[in-house]
Motif scaffolding. Structure first.
Motif, PDB file in Angstrom:
ATOM      1  N   ARG B  80      -6.336  29.593  26.941  1.00 12.20           N
ATOM      2  CA  ARG B  80      -6.941  29.198  28.210  1.00 12.20           C
ATOM      3  C   ARG B  80      -5.898  28.771  29.237  1.00 12.20           C
ATOM      4  O   ARG B  80      -6.162  28.720  30.427  1.00 12.20           O
ATOM      5  CB  ARG B  80      -7.989  28.114  27.962  1.00 12.20           C
ATOM      6  N   PHE B 101     -18.769  38.295  22.205  1.00 10.92           N
ATOM      7  CA  PHE B 101     -17.403  37.805  22.032  1.00 10.92           C
ATOM      8  C   PHE B 101     -16.756  37.582  23.399  1.00 10.92           C
ATOM      9  O   PHE B 101     -16.215  36.512  23.699  1.00 10.92           O
ATOM     10  CB  PHE B 101     -16.640  38.838  21.202  1.00 10.92           C
ATOM     11  N   ALA B 104     -18.413  34.778  25.431  1.00 14.22           N
ATOM     12  CA  ALA B 104     -17.980  33.469  24.942  1.00 14.22           C
ATOM     13  C   ALA B 104     -16.566  33.170  25.435  1.00 14.22           C
ATOM     14  O   ALA B 104     -16.285  32.072  25.935  1.00 14.22           O
ATOM     15  CB  ALA B 104     -18.047  33.423  23.414  1.00 14.22           C
ATOM     16  N   ALA B 105     -15.671  34.152  25.319  1.00  9.92           N
ATOM     17  CA  ALA B 105     -14.277  33.931  25.699  1.00  9.92           C
ATOM     18  C   ALA B 105     -14.158  33.649  27.203  1.00  9.92           C
ATOM     19  O   ALA B 105     -13.505  32.690  27.617  1.00  9.92           O
ATOM     20  CB  ALA B 105     -13.427  35.132  25.298  1.00  9.92           C
ATOM     21  N   GLU B 108     -15.496  30.248  28.019  1.00 17.47           N
ATOM     22  CA  GLU B 108     -14.621  29.162  27.569  1.00 17.47           C
ATOM     23  C   GLU B 108     -13.434  29.001  28.520  1.00 17.47           C
ATOM     24  O   GLU B 108     -12.995  27.883  28.787  1.00 17.47           O
ATOM     25  CB  GLU B 108     -14.133  29.398  26.135  1.00 17.47           C
ATOM     26  N   HIS B 109     -12.924  30.113  29.018  1.00 16.96           N
ATOM     27  CA  HIS B 109     -11.846  30.037  30.009  1.00 16.96           C
ATOM     28  C   HIS B 109     -12.341  29.336  31.270  1.00 16.96           C
ATOM     29  O   HIS B 109     -11.654  28.511  31.854  1.00 16.96           O
ATOM     30  CB  HIS B 109     -11.336  31.446  30.364  1.00 16.96           C
ATOM     31  N   GLN B 161      -9.524  43.491  26.400  1.00 17.63           N
ATOM     32  CA  GLN B 161      -9.683  42.025  26.349  1.00 17.63           C
ATOM     33  C   GLN B 161      -8.683  41.342  27.279  1.00 17.63           C
ATOM     34  O   GLN B 161      -8.993  40.361  27.950  1.00 17.63           O
ATOM     35  CB  GLN B 161      -9.492  41.518  24.922  1.00 17.63           C
ATOM     36  N   LEU B 165      -9.520  38.801  30.423  1.00 14.94           N
ATOM     37  CA  LEU B 165      -9.095  37.400  30.429  1.00 14.94           C
ATOM     38  C   LEU B 165      -7.972  37.122  31.429  1.00 14.94           C
ATOM     39  O   LEU B 165      -7.651  35.966  31.699  1.00 14.94           O
ATOM     40  CB  LEU B 165      -8.681  36.976  29.011  1.00 14.94           C
TER      41      LEU B 165
END
Lengths: 445, 253
Positions: B80, B101, B104-105, B108-109, B161, B165
């Motif tokens: 993060r 997935f 969620a990721a 969370e970031h 991914q 992100l």
């Protein structure tokens, strides 16, 4: 001897038992009584009950409601099942009795009966006598005990060529002011080409000890299709001893899955006999347990004739000091060639104090068969955990995701979409500890 | 310019065996570094240690990332803070869908930055945009994480991914291994599209091949737990031609 008090009770109250039941059920009692006197309750001395001594559950002061004293409960008010709005036909058993004030359900197809076992035995004596207590084993002590005392229960009867589109839902409610023994009976019959889906939800409403025996007899006649799902959300004070017996005829297909979300002490037997060629069985079990809960699933798949297929998948997630037991026996009888039997048992021990006892048993007396079994017990995959964390997902959340994922293939066996989605939601809540201790009843709220 | 990543005298052991024996490395924003070297020299260890793999023990040294002490952070916090590792062997996670997935990721970031969770429609659009930008088949994102993916699909999924992100530092651990030339092109062009003056990339590879597509500013050679040479992009070409042997022998002397 623990059995003696129950033998005395039966002899003393035999007339009361009969008076509050129906002749169809009553005439099975004598033979069951003789069998029970001989067999007693299963103890851990028996190979199949090594980890689950059933007799100990009965070593207690338990009341039985043999006179059918009405239990004041309106299930519609007192209780909201965790699986609501399934657009199903809903029925209730209060302890072992059919709740006869069931509100109007959408009409069932012509000829289909869903309701009280007593009523059914009087309305359809021919069908009743053909199936009641004919599929259940006569050499099992706890089944014999159930037959001695069972006074009512639930029946679904689907005649030839009839399809019940909407799933049926039976909600079992355990309710009582004192510690109780409840003996419940379920009969499910699908005649030739018939189709039906039944979901059974188990709930405890009161905070007393319950010892429940349940005998489920399922018959799938030629080319019939049955889906049978069970969801247990009992309190930690409940002991549930359930025995499912299923006979399958030619080309029939049965899917059965038991989900144990909350319980105290549970023993589930799944005994399938594949008696007609090209019959197909899918049986699944999912256990999520914590505290000191005990869950024992025993599955017996008997391939008696050629060309049948069976598929077993049992998964356990054991937390805290809980115990899981699995025994899966596959019997391929002589001449049952081209049998296909697959068994898989996967277990996660999420704590060092959790215990799993697993035992696959294959007995194969035929040539040209495909059989396999796989068994693993372990912890969460650390590599997967790190992978999820490395994307920014906190460890606790990552563990949760992996545990939910672990349960997915059992949940996927459920062939009612809306139920499957609901189960996913409940399982997620269960792992987060957000599920109330005994489901969703008003008493706990 | 300030360093984005600063590794000083890093020593790392696994099960009592020392693998990294004093690494010094500085990476600035906007840079692409290549780390090359023969098998077993410690390249993957370095990548995994940066991501926070708990199997490795840092016995000495420091890692400062974006002004913060990385070694005190859990793997999820490193992610993060902006570290992304493209795994050499991405893990298959049956039962966890790519959509769940990634949701969620991403959330969370956002939570880490004290932002609200992403609205469902924005999330789906983000997924689609990144997928289209990288030329990745929609099938991939509809499946369980890496389950049944081919080697190439797994690596493409790593880059996907990464795109989702948007890290400050991406570490590509042997992202080229097991790739055919088409997959290699997709992966490399994805990395190039994501690379800006505001972020940095560390490319770990055996071969010059990937560096034909991702042009490094600096090339390091890692051998036996130490960086034995650092130079410009011409070093990669030289290694391709002459191999590691000369360099290793010089380092030993």
């Amino acid at each position: 001897m623990i059995e003696q008090q129950y033998i005395d009770l039966f002899e003393t109250y035999r007339k009361e038992i009969d008076r509050n039941s129906a002749s169809g059920l009553n005439k099975e009692r004598d033979a069951a009584f003789e069998a029970f006197k001989k067999l007693g309750f299963p103890t851990s001395k028996l190979e199949d009950y090594k980890q689950s001594d059933i007799s100990r559950a009965f070593d207690a002061e338990l009341g039985l409601n043999l006179r059918n004293i009405p239990i004041p409960v309106n299930p519609y008010n007192a209780f909201k099942c965790d699986v609501p709005n399934l657009n199903t036909h809903v029925f209730f058993l209060i302890n072992d009795r059919y709740y006869d004030k069931t509100q109007t359900n959408p009409p069932l197809p012509e000829g289909v009966f869903a309701g009280s076992l007593q009523t059914f035995s009087e309305k359809y004596p021919g069908v009743f006598n053909t199936y009641y207590n004919r599929i259940a084993a006569s050499d099992n002590g706890v089944t014999a005990y159930n037959t001695m005392f069972a006074q009512d229960g639930f029946v679904v009867y689907v005649p030839e060529n009839t399809v019940v589109e909407k799933p049926l839902q039976l909600i079992n409610i355990l309710r009582g002011g004192v510690d109780l023994n409840v003996n419940r009976r379920i009969l499910l019959i699908a005649e030739k080409n018939a189709r039906v889906k039944l979901l059974v939800c188990d709930h405890t409403v009161d905070d007393v000890h319950f010892v429940v025996t349940q005998v489920i007899e399922i018959t799938a006649e030629e080319n019939a299709q049955i889906d049978f799902y069970e969801l247990e959300e009992n309190s930690v004070k409940a002991t549930r001893i359930s025995s499912l017996y299923c006979n399958q005829q030619e080309q029939s297909k049965v899917t059965a899955a038991g989900i144990t979300l909350h319980n105290g002490y549970t023993r589930n037997d799944y005994r399938f006999r594949l008696l007609g060629e090209y019959a197909e069985t899918h049986v699944g079990g999912l256990v999520i347990s914590d505290k000191r809960q005990h869950t024992d699933n025993f599955a017996f798949l008997d391939h008696a004739v050629p060309h049948c297929t069976s598929n077993e998948l049992f998964k356990y997630v054991l937390q805290e000091k809980s115990t899981g037991v699995f025994c899966g026996r596959i019997l391929v009888e002589k001449g049952a060639r081209k049998s296909e039997a697959y068994q898989s048992n996967r277990n996660l021990c999420a704590s060092n104090d959790a215990h799993m006892y697993a035992k696959p048993q294959l007995e194969i007396y035929a040539d040209d068969v495909k059989c396999s079994h796989g068994l693993t017990t372990g912890q969460l995959d650390e590599d997967a955990l790190f992978y999820l964390q490395s994307r920014g997902i906190p460890e606790e959340e990552a563990r949760m995701l992996l545990m939910v994922a672990f349960t997915k293939d059992v949940v996927d066996m459920v062939r009612i979409d809306i139920l499957r989605e609901r189960l996913e939601y409940l399982i997620d809540k269960r792992f987060r500890g957000e599920l109330l201790r005994c489901g969703n009843c008003n008493v706990c709220k | 310019m300030e360093n984005l990543l600063e590794i000083k005298n890093l020593h790392v052991s696994v099960e009592g065996k020392e693998i990294l024996k004093g690494i010094d490395l500085e990476v600035k924003k906007g840079e692409i570094h290549a780390i090359m070297g023969p098998n077993g020299s410690g390249k993957s260890t370095l990548a995994l240690v940066l991501a926070g793999d708990p199997r490795f023990e840092v016995t000495k040294g420091s890692i400062i990332f974006n002004g913060k002490n990385l070694l005190e952070m859990k793997p999820e916090d490193r992610a993060r803070e902006g570290i992304f590792l493209s795994f050499q062997y991405p893990v298959e996670i049956p039962g966890v869908s790519m959509v769940n997935f990634m949701r969620a990721a991403v959330n969370e970031h956002r939570r880490y930055r004290e932002e609200e969770p992403i609205p469902a429609s924005d999330f789906l659009k983000l997924m689609r945009d990144k997928r289209e930008m990288l030329g990745i088949d929609s099938q991939l994102v509809n499946r369980s994480v890496n389950e049944g993916f081919s080697g190439g699909e797994k690596k493409k999924n790593e880059i996907f991914q990464m795109a989702m992100l948007n890290p400050k530092l991406a570490i590509l651990d042997e992202t080229d291994s097991g790739l055919d030339i088409d997959a290699l092109r997709i992966v490399a062009s994805g990395v190039n599209k994501l690379h800006t003056n505001e972020n940095a990339v560390i490319v770990i590879t055996h071969y010059q091949r990937l560096l034909d597509y991702i042009k490094p500013d600096v090339v390091h050679v890692l051998y036996d737990g130490r960086i034995i040479k650092t130079a410009g992009p011409e070093l990669a070409l030289e290694l391709e031609e002459k191999g590691y042997e000369n360099l290793i022998n010089t380092a030993k002397e």
